[in-house]
Design a protein around this motif. Structure first.
Motif, mmCIF file in Angstrom:
data_model
loop_
_atom_site.group_PDB
_atom_site.id
_atom_site.type_symbol
_atom_site.label_atom_id
_atom_site.label_comp_id
_atom_site.label_asym_id
_atom_site.label_seq_id
_atom_site.Cartn_x
_atom_site.Cartn_y
_atom_site.Cartn_z
ATOM 1 N N VAL A 118 46.620 17.999 121.161
ATOM 2 C CA VAL A 118 46.117 19.507 120.952
ATOM 3 C C VAL A 118 44.768 19.498 121.008
ATOM 4 N N VAL A 119 44.255 20.640 121.496
ATOM 5 C CA VAL A 119 42.884 21.030 121.537
ATOM 6 C C VAL A 119 42.488 21.556 120.329
ATOM 7 N N HIS A 143 43.250 15.971 121.405
ATOM 8 C CA HIS A 143 42.581 16.312 122.809
ATOM 9 C C HIS A 143 41.308 16.705 122.704
ATOM 10 N N THR A 144 40.706 16.380 121.654
ATOM 11 C CA THR A 144 39.287 17.009 121.409
ATOM 12 C C THR A 144 39.075 18.203 121.128
ATOM 13 N N PHE A 145 38.082 18.616 120.678
ATOM 14 C CA PHE A 145 37.931 20.179 120.013
ATOM 15 C C PHE A 145 37.629 21.087 121.128
ATOM 16 N N THR A 146 37.164 20.866 122.402
ATOM 17 C CA THR A 146 36.867 22.057 123.323
ATOM 18 C C THR A 146 37.268 21.272 124.804
ATOM 19 N N TRP A 156 26.285 12.812 120.605
ATOM 20 C CA TRP A 156 26.169 13.845 119.281
ATOM 21 C C TRP A 156 27.695 14.738 119.539
ATOM 22 N N ARG A 157 27.632 15.090 120.745
ATOM 23 C CA ARG A 157 28.733 15.955 121.062
ATOM 24 C C ARG A 157 30.038 15.269 121.048
ATOM 25 N N ARG A 158 30.168 13.838 121.432
ATOM 26 C CA ARG A 158 31.402 13.160 121.416
ATOM 27 C C ARG A 158 31.716 13.022 119.885
ATOM 28 N N ARG A 163 35.199 15.024 115.386
ATOM 29 C CA ARG A 163 34.997 15.344 113.882
ATOM 30 C C ARG A 163 35.723 16.616 113.596
ATOM 31 N N GLN A 164 35.203 17.445 114.443
ATOM 32 C CA GLN A 164 35.949 18.901 114.270
ATOM 33 C C GLN A 164 37.212 18.985 114.596
#
Length: 710
Positions: A118-119, A143-146, A156-158, A163-164
């Protein structure tokens, strides 16, 4: 200009207001930043549509030729495959409110368990679907945040994506999972060095990577038969099958599943979750209470940000519509008003006029003001009421020794009291009130009193112009006077709801003033309070553009702030004082529903929304199409320029200063809406504003002839 007595005021605590405003802007910016990140940095391409390329020398052979479930533990890299004749159905990009429930219904009917990657943003938008996935026994992974490409994303974005995603999943389902499918990944033998580096980094964060061995390519929408063909194993080896439950029309996926599952079961295949297919212990575990709380907070923050953006969007649409409506209405009114220039109010008014000049420390410009008045081509008497000046203002006037000019000295009592003193001393029935920093054209008084031929007219607003218009600040104020004030006055004239006769140049009928009890000192905008009282008393207040007077505008940003702060705060006081006009009948009700509503919409509410517009513009430049945002700004600027060009034409002004309009949007406009914000906060706090007196420079001179002010 005089001032209220100092003991009637107290200092306003400015700091608290700006702290509140700053907090509001920070909250708004945070909400927009969150919304922009979650909605406009979203990877919209399907997984299979993006193929990674690059060197692959760093990828271990055991991984490139191994199974789809990878544990990249340093020093102990390994991978596993599903058991023979075992298929792990996996669905990416959801949950989707349309297609995920339909896929879940098919799986339930076929008694099959699957794994949903899931996203995070979709889980936050549809947490109930995530809970249903878990409740029906399916496995859930991230499936990551975005839907970000972890192979190309900065560190930083990874970290933020992982985390989010975990937080949102914990908030929605109460679970935490180590299963991760990187967006845009495929089979192990397609891994590049960049992909492998990303997998290693995510393993350091505690995640197992789940790739695929077979792609249904349902994202291409090739037809149900083709999806089934792409999903059918070629041998007996176990497979991790990639399908999608979101990202577009998934009707072919639903139809294919309905046929594919029974067909493969008939061939001896079994269906299992990823962990069951490869023999892993159940990976998901209950999230801690703190993690669940933070996850719920993140979900609600995203919902609030969506709501804030929706609300702001409607506000912006409304503000834009009102601005366009105001532009069209004022230009139409100005055009109609201009056609009435030759209108005759009746027989020419030739009776003498009493001109009252309230003065407090006006030594810099009082001589020019008096000389311009006595040069008038209409019979007048001039009454200078010195309101306790300490700079010799009264001495200057007396030393001029001009016949017909009287000086009345009084202790400092405030401008309204000074005007009432002058009114009592006046000999004539027509009164003109003039600020001590104002210079009249020779025909200004005569033009100003002509509307009094109509007995229904109680007051007349003249045409105040900026005399010291050199420099950017002077030009900006010149534009505001011509475009803002004078266009509005033409509209107010036609609508019979004039809210302000400016103190710089205004004419009044004595009987009208006496009927309302003269001027009041309960507001800091005595001219606005007086005009509103006259309108509510049934008198007509009109605008005479040919009665031209030149006023000295503030020459510094600080002086401009103090002047406009007093004006705005005084206007708010007057609006509150006369709020009853909104529900009254007759002329008073007309003024309330037209004039006060106009002031509330365009001089209070729109300026309060201005910081929101600016923050949203920055949001658009960062997250939306900068070209589109720029075109909208240019369109707004073109509308302002068109209004300005027409207003300058009506006033007989050269259009040269209009070139400063673009710069005005970045300095002057912000100053004006900050003034309104500060005034509103001051009013809501119940504070009494101290009189803000403008510094005089004596930059104006009396006109030398009837040819006009240079």
């Amino acid at each position: 200009m005089s001032r209220p007595v100092a003991r009637r005021a107290k200092q306003v605590p400015l700091r608290t207001h700006w702290i509140v405003l700053t907090m509001l802007l920070v909250c708004l910016s945070s909400m927009l930043l969150l919304n922009g990140y979650t909605h406009h940095l979203f990877g919209t391409e399907p997984d299979g549509a993006v193929t990674s390329g690059g060197p692959a020398g760093a990828v271990p052979r055991a991984i490139a030729g191994g199974g789809p479930v990878i544990d990249a533990q340093p020093g102990e890299v390994r991978s596993v495959r599903p058991a023979n004749r075992t298929i792990a159905l996996t669905f990416d990009d959801g949950p989707d409110p349309v297609w995920t429930p339909k896929i879940l219904d098919v799986l339930k009917a076929q008694h099959v368990k699957a794994t949903f990657f899931v996203v995070g943003t979709e889980v936050a938008a549809h947490p109930a679907l995530a809970r249903r996935i878990v409740a029906e026994g399916h496995q859930i992974g991230m499936h990551t945040f975005t839907h970000a490409n972890l192979s190309t994303a900065p560190g930083w974005r990874r970290s933020l994506e992982l985390r989010q995603s975990q937080l949102v999943l914990a908030g929605a389902t109460g679970l935490s999972t180590p299963l991760l499918r990187p967006p845009y990944s495929s089979e192990p033998d397609a891994l590049t060095d960049a992909d492998w580096t990303a997998i290693q980094k995510t393993r350091q964060a505690g995640y197992l990577t789940v790739l695929t061995t077979q792609d249904s390519e349902d994202w291409r929408r090739p037809g149900t038969a083709k999806v089934i063909a792409n999903s059918t194993p070629r041998g007996t080896a176990g497979q991790v099958l990639l399908m999608h439950d979101a990202g577009g029309d998934r009707s072919e996926t639903v139809a294919a599943l309905t046929k594919l599952i029974p067909a493969l079961k008939a061939r001896g295949y079994t269906f299992a979750t990823v962990s069951d297919a490869v023999g892993l212990p159940q990976p998901a575990h209950d999230a801690g209470l703190l993690e669940r709380g933070r996850g719920l907070a993140a979900i609600w923050a995203m919902r609030v940000s969506d709501g804030v953006l929706s609300l702001l969007t409607w506000f912006l649409y409304a503000a834009g519509a009102l601005s366009v409506l105001r532009a069209i209405t004022t230009v139409w009114a100005a055009r109609r008003h201009a056609r009435m220039r030759d209108w005759s109010w009746g027989e020419p008014v030739t009776e003498p006029v009493s001109v009252i000049v309230p003065a407090y420390n006006e030594s810099a410009g009082i001589e020019a003001a008096i000389r311009s008045l006595v040069a008038s081509d209409h019979p007048i008497e001039v009454i200078v009421v010195d309101d306790g000046s300490t700079d010799g203002t009264a001495d200057i006037v007396e030393a001029m020794g001009i016949r017909g000019v009287r000086v009345i000295r009084q202790r400092n009592a405030g401008k309204p009291v000074a005007l009432n003193t002058g009114l009592q001393a006046a000999h004539f029935d027509l009164i003109v009130m003039v600020d001590g920093d104002t210079v009249f054209e020779p025909d200004a008084v005569r033009m100003l009193v002509q509307p009094f031929a109509d007995p229904s007219v109680g007051a007349v607003s003249g045409n105040a112009k900026v005399g010291n218009r050199r420099g950017l600040l002077g030009r900006w104020q010149h534009i505001e006077y011509v475009v803002g004030f004078n266009l509005d006055r033409r509209l107010f004239d036609l609508a019979e709801c004039m809210p302000t006769v400016p103190g710089a140049v205004g004419g009044f009928r004595r009987t009208a003033l006496e009927r309302i009890g003269g001027l009041s000192d309960v507001t800091l905008a005595e001219d606005t309070d007086l005009t509103m009282a006259l309108c509510r008393d049934g008198w007509r207040v009109v605008y005479e553009e040919r009665a031209v007077a030149w006023t000295e505008a503030p020459a510094s940003l600080g002086a401009l702030w103090r002047q406009r702060y007093r004006w705005c705060y005084g206007t708010l006081q007057a609006m509150w004082k006369h709020r009853g006009a909104w529900v009254q009948r007759g002329q008073s009700g007309k003024f309330g529903r037209r004039g006060l509503t106009y002031l509330l919409l365009f001089q209070v509410l729109l300026p309060l929304l201005a910081p929101v517009v600016d923050v949203f513009a920055i949001y658009g430049l960062v997250f939306l199409d900068p070209l589109r945002v720029g075109l909208v700004w240019l369109g707004f600027l073109a509308l302002q320029f068109a209004m300005g060009r027409y207003a300058f034409h009506l006033d007989g002004e050269r259009a040269g200063p209009l070139w400063t309009l673009p710069l005005q949007q970045f300095v002057y406009r912000q100053l004006m809406y900050l003034v309104v914000i500060q005034s509103v906060f001051t009013a809501l706090a119940g504070s009494r504003l101290r009189w803000q007196r403008m510094e005089r420079y004596g930059s104006l001179r009396a006109p030398a002839s009837t040819e006009g002010f240079p």
